[in-house]
Design a protein around this motif. Sequence first.
Motif, PDB file in Angstrom:
ATOM      1  N   THR A  32       0.828  -1.213   0.000  1.00 58.38           N
ATOM      2  CA  THR A  32       0.000   0.000   0.000  1.00 58.38           C
ATOM      3  C   THR A  32       0.862   1.261   0.000  1.00 58.38           C
ATOM      4  O   THR A  32       0.387   2.339   0.356  1.00 58.38           O
ATOM      5  N   HIS A  39      -6.859   5.849   1.906  1.00 59.99           N
ATOM      6  CA  HIS A  39      -7.056   4.616   1.142  1.00 59.99           C
ATOM      7  C   HIS A  39      -6.358   3.429   1.808  1.00 59.99           C
ATOM      8  O   HIS A  39      -6.809   2.296   1.696  1.00 59.99           O
ATOM      9  N   ARG A  40      -5.256   3.692   2.530  1.00 59.64           N
ATOM     10  CA  ARG A  40      -4.586   2.621   3.262  1.00 59.64           C
ATOM     11  C   ARG A  40      -5.495   2.103   4.379  1.00 59.64           C
ATOM     12  O   ARG A  40      -5.610   0.895   4.604  1.00 59.64           O
ATOM     13  N   LYS A  42      -8.786   2.307   4.403  1.00 57.45           N
ATOM     14  CA  LYS A  42      -9.906   1.624   3.743  1.00 57.45           C
ATOM     15  C   LYS A  42      -9.513   0.205   3.345  1.00 57.45           C
ATOM     16  O   LYS A  42     -10.303  -0.735   3.499  1.00 57.45           O
ATOM     17  N   THR A  43      -8.277   0.044   2.840  1.00 59.01           N
ATOM     18  CA  THR A  43      -7.781  -1.274   2.451  1.00 59.01           C
ATOM     19  C   THR A  43      -7.671  -2.190   3.663  1.00 59.01           C
ATOM     20  O   THR A  43      -8.074  -3.356   3.610  1.00 59.01           O
ATOM     21  N   LYS A  46     -11.278  -3.229   4.836  1.00 63.69           N
ATOM     22  CA  LYS A  46     -11.890  -4.218   3.942  1.00 63.69           C
ATOM     23  C   LYS A  46     -11.233  -5.589   4.115  1.00 63.69           C
ATOM     24  O   LYS A  46     -11.915  -6.623   4.134  1.00 63.69           O
ATOM     25  N   ASN A 111      -6.582  -2.102  -6.386  1.00 64.18           N
ATOM     26  CA  ASN A 111      -8.030  -2.082  -6.185  1.00 64.18           C
ATOM     27  C   ASN A 111      -8.574  -3.334  -5.512  1.00 64.18           C
ATOM     28  O   ASN A 111      -9.680  -3.318  -4.975  1.00 64.18           O
ATOM     29  N   SER A 114      -7.068  -5.917  -0.977  1.00 62.45           N
ATOM     30  CA  SER A 114      -7.678  -6.090   0.338  1.00 62.45           C
ATOM     31  C   SER A 114      -8.272  -7.493   0.502  1.00 62.45           C
ATOM     32  O   SER A 114      -8.296  -8.030   1.607  1.00 62.45           O
TER      33      SER A 114
END
Length: 213
Positions: A32, A39-40, A42-43, A46, A111, A114
């Motif tokens: 990441t 976004h890290r 969020k990853t 998930k 994308n 995760s």
Amino acid sequence: MNEIIAFAFLAFTSFFTLINPIGTMPIFMTMTSNLDDKHRAKTAKKATIAAFFTIVLFAFSGQLLFKFFGISVNSFRVVGGVIFFLMGMDMLQARLATIKVKEDQVKSYVNDISITPLAIPMISGPGALTNAIVMMEDATSVTHKIVLISAIFIVLLLTFIILWSSSKILKLMGETGQNVLMRLMGLIVMVIAVEFFFSGLKPILIDIFGKMN
């Protein structure tokens, strides 16, 4: 009550050492590295959610798989013990099991990393799935099952927090700190492996010698 507490402690420690969020941190940061903090996070969220449902699914469906393929829980304990022991050996020597991804392929993973390879098989790997199936078999009451699921949830919540703050933690620990912690976790995993192996082997041997007599 003491039995429940002991079961909860075993569930937490075994899942924490087998999922090994500390060991996952460097790999997570590498995969990441081209993402911002939002976004890290969020990853990481998930990945841990997907891992939680995967482990719980295996915990409840493991027995159906056993019956379908004619596999005994004791045999699974023996195999699980071997898997844990090998994992513990790698951890004791501070070797991280990494997912090999070429540099030119990393961007194409962004994308969907995760789910694969972060959630499966890095977080919910063979060790964690084996542990879930075996411990669900040992959960003889509803209370035990609730404790087990709660332990899995807490461990994965901690995993999310650790991955989310991984950049700060890695800087604080340094390379030496990571190696020391990895070795301590490896030792714990190896102890669990021995317990699993002999708890599965003993009834198998008793059954074999009982038939011989």
